[in-house]
Design an enzyme around this catalytic site. Structure first.
Site, PDB file in Angstrom:
ATOM      1  N   CYS A  38       0.692  -1.137  -0.085  1.00 28.29           N
ATOM      2  CA  CYS A  38      -0.043   0.082   0.091  1.00 28.29           C
ATOM      3  C   CYS A  38       0.752   0.805   0.259  1.00 28.29           C
ATOM      4  CB  CYS A  38      -0.117   0.205   1.251  1.00 28.29           C
ATOM      5  SG  CYS A  38      -1.754  -1.502   1.349  1.00 28.29           S
ATOM      6  N   CYS A  42      -2.880   4.806   2.597  1.00 28.13           N
ATOM      7  CA  CYS A  42      -4.185   3.655   2.286  1.00 28.13           C
ATOM      8  C   CYS A  42      -5.057   3.519   3.879  1.00 28.13           C
ATOM      9  CB  CYS A  42      -3.363   2.169   2.085  1.00 28.13           C
ATOM     10  SG  CYS A  42      -4.920   1.278   1.844  1.00 28.13           S
ATOM     11  N   CYS A  69      -2.861  -2.942  -3.468  1.00 26.03           N
ATOM     12  CA  CYS A  69      -3.417  -3.020  -2.876  1.00 26.03           C
ATOM     13  C   CYS A  69      -4.483  -2.137  -3.376  1.00 26.03           C
ATOM     14  CB  CYS A  69      -3.586  -1.779  -1.557  1.00 26.03           C
ATOM     15  SG  CYS A  69      -5.357  -1.363  -0.474  1.00 26.03           S
ATOM     16  N   CYS A  72      -6.485   1.531  -2.238  1.00 24.26           N
ATOM     17  CA  CYS A  72      -5.512   3.007  -1.954  1.00 24.26           C
ATOM     18  C   CYS A  72      -4.657   2.413  -3.653  1.00 24.26           C
ATOM     19  CB  CYS A  72      -4.262   3.029  -1.446  1.00 24.26           C
ATOM     20  SG  CYS A  72      -2.693   2.106  -1.375  1.00 24.26           S
TER      21      CYS A  72
END
Length: 195
Positions: A38, A42, A69, A72
């Protein structure tokens, strides 16, 4: 050898737990237990600090086999829906006996409950909760045939703490109660050997 840049400093940890967007692009963090990486901003659940690895670039995280992710989208990367759902399915297969809700799964896989529900159903043809229920009941069938655990113990083992609810779900799936299933299916299989 780790450089200072790849160490999870207090400054980086604070950026992660406070979703600090000013650190986006300066580092990425990956969570060993989920296999996902991430941006610091995030909004996903705060990971366990001991499971966090830090990378200078998204490419470095990808090289270590971490997936971007879904929430994000670090560096604009996206995880294909099929791979995302396969990852969630693997998680369910390993954790079906735990308390799994749509919110828990969505949080774990860095997506929204609505998007998870819609995408899982599109790819698998059933909802995540339906998949969990099938997984639990399939395991219960096996336990009824090959162990001497009580119906209550089996219900708890597969993650359904309410025995009456377990019996209702089981009968709906198989057409017989857990006790009747054990008797009739066991006879059809010859002598039962308990594990």
């Amino acid at each position: 050898m780790k450089t200072e840049r790849n160490i999870l400093t207090d400054e980086k940890w604070n950026a992660i737990i406070h979703n600090d967007a000013s650190y986006d692009g300066t580092f990425y963090y990956a969570v060993k237990t989920t296999g996902i990486f991430c941006r610091p901003s995030c909004k996903s659940r705060v990971p366990n600090k001991k499971n966090v690895l830090v990378f200078d670039t998204a490419d470095a995280a990808l090289e270590r086999n971490f997936r971007p992710c879904k929430r994000c989208r670090p560096n604009g990367l996206r995880l294909p829906d099929e791979e995302w759902i396969a990852q969630i399915t693997e998680y369910i297969d390993s954790h079906y006996h735990e308390s799994l809700t749509l919110s828990v799964l969505a949080d774990m896989c860095h997506g929204s409950p609505y998007h998870l529900q819609r995408t899982f159903k599109k790819i698998r043809g059933l909802s995540p909760i339906e998949y969990i229920q099938i997984k639990r009941l399939t395991k219960a069938e096996h336990l009824l045939l090959y162990t001497d655990k009580t119906v209550m113990e089996i219900a708890l083992t597969v993650g359904i703490p309410n025995t009456a609810h377990f019996a209702t779900l089981f009968k709906k799936r198989t057409g017989s109660s857990p006790t009747a299933y054990r008797k009739t299916a066991g006879k059809g299989r010859g002598e039962i050997h308990y594990e």
